[in-house]
Design a protein around this motif. Sequence first.
Motif, PDB file in Angstrom:
ATOM      1  N   ASP A 227       0.830  -1.215   0.000  1.00  0.00           N
ATOM      2  CA  ASP A 227       0.000   0.000   0.000  1.00  0.00           C
ATOM      3  C   ASP A 227       0.859   1.257   0.000  1.00  0.00           C
ATOM      4  OD1 ASP A 227      -2.305  -1.476  -0.012  1.00  0.00           O
ATOM      5  OD2 ASP A 227      -2.713  -1.255   2.133  1.00  0.00           O
ATOM      6  N   ARG A 228       1.919   1.221   0.798  1.00  0.00           N
ATOM      7  CA  ARG A 228       2.787   2.408   0.883  1.00  0.00           C
ATOM      8  C   ARG A 228       3.483   2.696  -0.437  1.00  0.00           C
ATOM      9  NH1 ARG A 228       2.919   0.132   5.920  1.00  0.00           N
ATOM     10  NH2 ARG A 228       2.576   1.551   7.686  1.00  0.00           N
ATOM     11  N   SER A 229       3.725   1.659  -1.212  1.00  0.00           N
ATOM     12  CA  SER A 229       4.352   1.865  -2.528  1.00  0.00           C
ATOM     13  C   SER A 229       3.308   2.111  -3.616  1.00  0.00           C
ATOM     14  CB  SER A 229       5.210   0.647  -2.903  1.00  0.00           C
ATOM     15  OG  SER A 229       4.386  -0.500  -3.106  1.00  0.00           O
TER      16      SER A 229
END
Length: 250
Positions: free
Chosen positions: A227-229
Amino acid sequence: MTAAPRVALFATCFNDTVWPETPRATVTLLERLGVTVEFPMAQTCCGQMFTNTGYVDEAVPLVRSFVDVFGSYDAIVAPSGSCTGSVREQHRWIAERSGDSGLAREVEQLTPRVHELSEYLVDVLGVEDVGAYFPHRVTYHPTCHSLRMLHVGDRPLKLLRAVRGIDLVELPGANECCGFGGTFAMKNADVSVAMGSDKARHIRETEAEVVVAGDNSCLAHIGGLLDRSRSGVRSLHLAQILASTEEDPA
């Protein structure tokens, strides 16, 4: 006339608290296959978090509770390789270490009846095609406890290959740990993130829409990094994909 086997769902505390859709999918799947599933309301944690951090004496009441709650069932099914591994591998020596011979005897009798979901489907029910439909590109991550402690082998892959519409792609470095490891992720955060980042990179390389595994704890770690990427890759538990149908898609 032979009575139907009594089957209990061991939801696990983290699924019950954070990912209730997984135990619900497990019940949906098993009932579709003709299994009547009971949910003992008194169930609680398996004690793994105590045991893995050195508080073995504190885990004894949880082992005793597990025996009391599930001892009368013919089979106990859990959608978690980690918790199943804890029950089958840790409960025995916790009970023996406690000096309670009665508890040790009860644990010895109970643990062979505790099954991780893919084990129960393939080995006990003798089913690989569970009637699932999931028209997406998917890659599978074998979690450490499933791989090294339970030795589930290719059972999850057999089940996934039989899902209609699925495009199942091999994950590079699949056997490498994702870096979660329960309290390892908190005690060794930098190493954990580095390992998880490698796993997330391999998942992105597959161009999969979904990464699937048999443990939500590992999926939370991997999914957070994905998700962070902003990868757009979803993480789903094996039970949710196997419970998915055209009429009721995951």
